[in-house]
Design an enzyme around this catalytic site. Sequence first.
Site, PDB file in Angstrom:
ATOM      1  N   ASN A  88      49.135  66.769  92.016  1.00 57.07           N
ATOM      2  CA  ASN A  88      48.332  67.074  93.200  1.00 57.07           C
ATOM      3  C   ASN A  88      46.858  67.170  92.769  1.00 57.07           C
ATOM      4  OD1 ASN A  88      48.392  67.888  96.096  1.00 57.07           O
ATOM      5  ND2 ASN A  88      47.583  69.826  95.326  1.00 57.07           N
ATOM      6  N   ASN A 109      43.092  71.716  94.240  1.00 52.38           N
ATOM      7  CA  ASN A 109      44.112  70.791  93.792  1.00 52.38           C
ATOM      8  C   ASN A 109      44.710  71.300  92.499  1.00 52.38           C
ATOM      9  OD1 ASN A 109      43.483  68.072  95.561  1.00 52.38           O
ATOM     10  ND2 ASN A 109      41.653  69.250  95.103  1.00 52.38           N
ATOM     11  N   THR A 110      45.889  70.795  92.168  1.00 54.88           N
ATOM     12  CA  THR A 110      46.586  71.300  90.994  1.00 54.88           C
ATOM     13  C   THR A 110      47.622  70.292  90.533  1.00 54.88           C
ATOM     14  OG1 THR A 110      46.341  73.630  91.599  1.00 54.88           O
ATOM     15  CG2 THR A 110      48.155  73.089  90.151  1.00 54.88           C
ATOM     16  N   THR A 111      47.758  70.125  89.230  1.00 48.17           N
ATOM     17  CA  THR A 111      48.877  69.393  88.659  1.00 48.17           C
ATOM     18  C   THR A 111      49.625  70.356  87.742  1.00 48.17           C
ATOM     19  OG1 THR A 111      47.739  67.264  88.778  1.00 48.17           O
ATOM     20  CG2 THR A 111      49.554  67.449  87.216  1.00 48.17           C
ATOM     21  N   GLY A 152      44.177  73.638  89.461  1.00 47.69           N
ATOM     22  CA  GLY A 152      44.856  74.791  88.860  1.00 47.69           C
ATOM     23  C   GLY A 152      45.852  74.381  87.800  1.00 47.69           C
TER      24      GLY A 152
END
Length: 466
Positions: free
Chosen positions: A226, A277-279, A318
């Site tokens: 994401n 956003n975050t992965t 994040g």
Amino acid sequence: MPRSFLSLALTLFLAPALYASPGFAQVPAPTPPDSQADLKPVINFGGKELKFDWPMLKIGTGEYSEGPTGVTVFSFDKKVMAAVDVRGGAPATVNTDLARLGYPTSDFDAVVFAGGSAYGLETTTAVASALKDDGKNTGNWDSIAVALGAIIFDYGDRRLNEIYPDKRLAQAAYRAAQPGVFRNGAAGAGRMTMSGYFFGCKAHSGQGGAFRQIGDLKIAVFTVANPYGVVVNRDGKLAACYNDAGWPANITVNDLMHNLPESRKAGWATPSGPMHNTTISLVVVNQKMDAAELQRLAIQVHTSMARGIQPFSTMNDGDALYAVSTGEIEAEKGIVDSTEIGAIASDLMWDAILNSVPAQDPLPVITAQPAIPVKALAGYAGEYRFSNFVTVTVSEKDGKLYGRATGARKAFNVPLDQTVELLPVGPGLFAVPGRYPTVLDFNQSGTLVMNPGLWKQTGLWQKAKK
């Protein structure tokens, strides 16, 4: 206002006739629930299955399709060792401090990834309590269930409601977990992820996994992609993006990165949308590793992800990665050492990032359509409520259909508090031109479905437009 029993009975009795009669206004549909009590978990569904042989590692996914949003649960037959590496500037996690201590003990039972931003964190503690409730763990100090967890931001302009993965969904996914089955694409925690906001791409992404076995050694990697940055193929091309009209043909990530900051400006792109956003990722190996090796594995693989996502780990991401050793086989000298495991897992992780990308919704093709009778257009008019903060008002004027969003935000290409013409593209289908797909489907009585398909948003008819 609540209706009387008689009024409700008459509505139910007359509804079929009213819907079937052309020219009549639509019967009011129920108001969307403000609570999540009536949502039904959809378990182990969607995406493309990745299968591998690893009995100890079980995976379950759950989603609320009304969101859509979801959760992915990784659980283990016995407690495992874990380490964590956090790179993003906006992480939201559970139990990372314990994973950072570096104790040479196996303390963890599960890893949980979820949507719903910070509200989705309850899925992690929910899996832990399910472990206790089901008798796998107890209240004894050496048997407390411990789950690691992280969430991604899947709100903002990508959907028109704020449904989140909750305790009920997480526990259902955990209890339905299967060994050696992972769902690539728009499933589980990756149900409503997106990528490329940094360059205005706003492409759909998902969750991805990859697996490799070398002799008895097993390595599996998983990611919920994401990212604020774009997902990049191994040849440098963009894996998914709604390109700006002014971009050069066959654009590559090098073109975008080398032309910063111009490549984000008008004429290159028009970045918009949430900058949250975050992965979140997981590496699992069955070889025994000490705490230092496991920590370095997490750092090495996490660092490698900057090849497949550019830019990576910004202030608005994040990003967190967990590394787990199940300790099922001994490390043998001269076979595969921990650094080689890190290199193999890093290559697999790029595959996992690419496996996360599902097929994108196509842009609607605007062509000349047969004239639509005014009576039919008027039948679509009304207010359609998507949530407490988004309503789309549809009106007919001079043989044309118009839409306007009201509340707290726009509805994709339908602007907030401004009227835009809805152009017919098929029977009961209308579109609003723009960089991103916006299709309005009126084919189900009492509803307006925006962007029908995998990521649809459903609004319920409230009242006729005067």
